[in-house]
Design an enzyme around this catalytic site. Sequence first.
Site, PDB file in Angstrom:
ATOM      1  N   GLU A   1       0.842  -1.187   0.000  1.00  0.00           N
ATOM      2  CA  GLU A   1       0.000   0.000   0.000  1.00  0.00           C
ATOM      3  C   GLU A   1       0.878   1.236   0.000  1.00  0.00           C
ATOM      4  O   GLU A   1       1.890   1.290   0.714  1.00  0.00           O
ATOM      5  CB  GLU A   1      -0.915  -0.006   1.228  1.00  0.00           C
ATOM      6  CG  GLU A   1      -1.943   1.103   1.241  1.00  0.00           C
ATOM      7  CD  GLU A   1      -2.977   0.923   2.343  1.00  0.00           C
ATOM      8  OE1 GLU A   1      -3.862   1.784   2.458  1.00  0.00           O
ATOM      9  OE2 GLU A   1      -2.903  -0.070   3.085  1.00  0.00           O
ATOM     10  N   PHE A  33      -0.458   6.285  -3.581  1.00  0.00           N
ATOM     11  CA  PHE A  33      -1.258   6.313  -4.801  1.00  0.00           C
ATOM     12  C   PHE A  33      -2.179   5.106  -4.941  1.00  0.00           C
ATOM     13  O   PHE A  33      -2.857   4.959  -5.952  1.00  0.00           O
ATOM     14  CB  PHE A  33      -0.353   6.403  -6.033  1.00  0.00           C
ATOM     15  CG  PHE A  33       0.514   7.637  -6.030  1.00  0.00           C
ATOM     16  CD1 PHE A  33      -0.018   8.878  -5.737  1.00  0.00           C
ATOM     17  CD2 PHE A  33       1.870   7.541  -6.293  1.00  0.00           C
ATOM     18  CE1 PHE A  33       0.779  10.003  -5.727  1.00  0.00           C
ATOM     19  CE2 PHE A  33       2.680   8.670  -6.281  1.00  0.00           C
ATOM     20  CZ  PHE A  33       2.131   9.907  -5.990  1.00  0.00           C
ATOM     21  N   GLY A  34      -2.204   4.208  -3.959  1.00  0.00           N
ATOM     22  CA  GLY A  34      -3.113   3.082  -4.064  1.00  0.00           C
ATOM     23  C   GLY A  34      -2.564   1.809  -3.449  1.00  0.00           C
ATOM     24  O   GLY A  34      -1.491   1.796  -2.850  1.00  0.00           O
ATOM     25  N   VAL A  81      -1.717  -2.541  -3.707  1.00  0.00           N
ATOM     26  CA  VAL A  81      -1.239  -3.569  -4.625  1.00  0.00           C
ATOM     27  C   VAL A  81      -1.748  -4.922  -4.133  1.00  0.00           C
ATOM     28  O   VAL A  81      -1.655  -5.237  -2.946  1.00  0.00           O
ATOM     29  CB  VAL A  81       0.293  -3.582  -4.718  1.00  0.00           C
ATOM     30  CG1 VAL A  81       0.764  -4.617  -5.726  1.00  0.00           C
ATOM     31  CG2 VAL A  81       0.820  -2.196  -5.096  1.00  0.00           C
ATOM     32  N   LYS A 114      -1.866  -3.147  -9.204  1.00  0.00           N
ATOM     33  CA  LYS A 114      -1.930  -1.898  -8.445  1.00  0.00           C
ATOM     34  C   LYS A 114      -3.201  -1.141  -8.814  1.00  0.00           C
ATOM     35  O   LYS A 114      -3.412  -0.800  -9.976  1.00  0.00           O
ATOM     36  CB  LYS A 114      -0.711  -1.017  -8.730  1.00  0.00           C
ATOM     37  CG  LYS A 114      -0.709   0.299  -7.923  1.00  0.00           C
ATOM     38  CD  LYS A 114       0.341   1.275  -8.410  1.00  0.00           C
ATOM     39  CE  LYS A 114       1.736   0.848  -8.064  1.00  0.00           C
ATOM     40  NZ  LYS A 114       2.730   1.894  -8.397  1.00  0.00           N
ATOM     41  N   ASP A 146      12.154   8.800  -6.919  1.00  0.00           N
ATOM     42  CA  ASP A 146      11.709   8.240  -5.646  1.00  0.00           C
ATOM     43  C   ASP A 146      12.394   6.895  -5.370  1.00  0.00           C
ATOM     44  O   ASP A 146      11.746   5.895  -5.072  1.00  0.00           O
ATOM     45  CB  ASP A 146      10.188   8.068  -5.641  1.00  0.00           C
ATOM     46  CG  ASP A 146       9.618   7.931  -4.231  1.00  0.00           C
ATOM     47  OD1 ASP A 146      10.332   8.284  -3.268  1.00  0.00           O
ATOM     48  OD2 ASP A 146       8.465   7.479  -4.094  1.00  0.00           O
TER      49      ASP A 146
END
Length: 376
Positions: free
Chosen positions: A59, A62-63, A65, A79, A179
């Site tokens: 998690e 953006f969401g 998995v 995802k 990132d």
Amino acid sequence: MKFSSCFSSCFSHPSETTTTTDINKQEPQGENDENFTVFSYGELRLATRGFSASNKIGEGAFGCVYKGVLANGSIVAVKMLSVELESMRGEREFVSEISTLTNLKHENLVTLKGCCVDGTRRLLVYNYMENNSLAQILLGKQQNRIKLGWEARQAISLGVARGLAYLHEEVKPHIVHRDIKASNILLDQNLIPKVSDFGLSRILRNNVSHISTHVAGTLGYLAPEYALSGRLTRKTDVYSFGVLLLEIISGLAVVDFDLEHGEHYLVQKAWELYRANSILQLVDPIVGMNYPKEEAIRFIKVGLLCVQERARLRPEMSTALKMLTNDVDIEGVQISQPGLVADLMNIKLGQKTTSHSLYSKASNLESTPSTLSSCS
């Protein structure tokens, strides 16, 4: 179904209903499209058992998995992105992930198998990674950890370096990931690392050296000059890689906190041990005593070279890789003090910042607590 069809449909406003039937009507094109599939929402819902909590494997901002098993028996990671209609947050990351990964093929990059665009739903489908993320096996809950020996840590470090060197120097136009962190390094059944999550990535077009953008990423891995000015370069990733390398070798969290000493920065600890000529104290005790000491010292020194305060002093990723493999000798190379984002309260991720008190050199950091926030 092929990538370009799905990608062109992604630019519609998420409030509009876009179905796979609409996608199928569009003309596909692109040399890598044969490996990309557009899935229906029903297929992915069935594969993940209705996106059940028991299938959730990750998690982020953006969401979530989920682990899934497709009708043909292949295991995938799905995802499901959270799309904010007002800010388009989630939609931008969806488009960025597709546009980046469908044109990239490398052993150390995650493989994007396909997508789903169904109304406001945006889903991405990847090859399933049996060992989850580096963060899980290195710093996660005890039951998820793996006792990594030196050879495994060496191979993971080199794999990530190869993946980044590919993005920075071999791909045209060049790509900055933005990132790099332990949770974005996935590991397959053989512990081969795969750089993942390209939702924040940026392309350096027309051979430009940098772009100005909103500050985004994860505190602890943020290059100081990027946090200060929003000036994004490939050296921004190099800094993050340096932090990650120190993390892999030490098994320590990038930023830790306790009531007695406040915040502990891994970069600061590594620098202090280097100055005290006690650099091997950084090596994770789990490795044991039977490891190549000279190689460990070299890896830690490369990590420190990558996090130097001045971006111009950091090596390019291809050079860092050669340093790690000892193809470039670092004996006698001067390592300057690292820079750290220290005044965390002044950083608001997602906005360009103009504060001039954001970073300090590692030895000047105070140990007083401050509030941490992150964007994954």
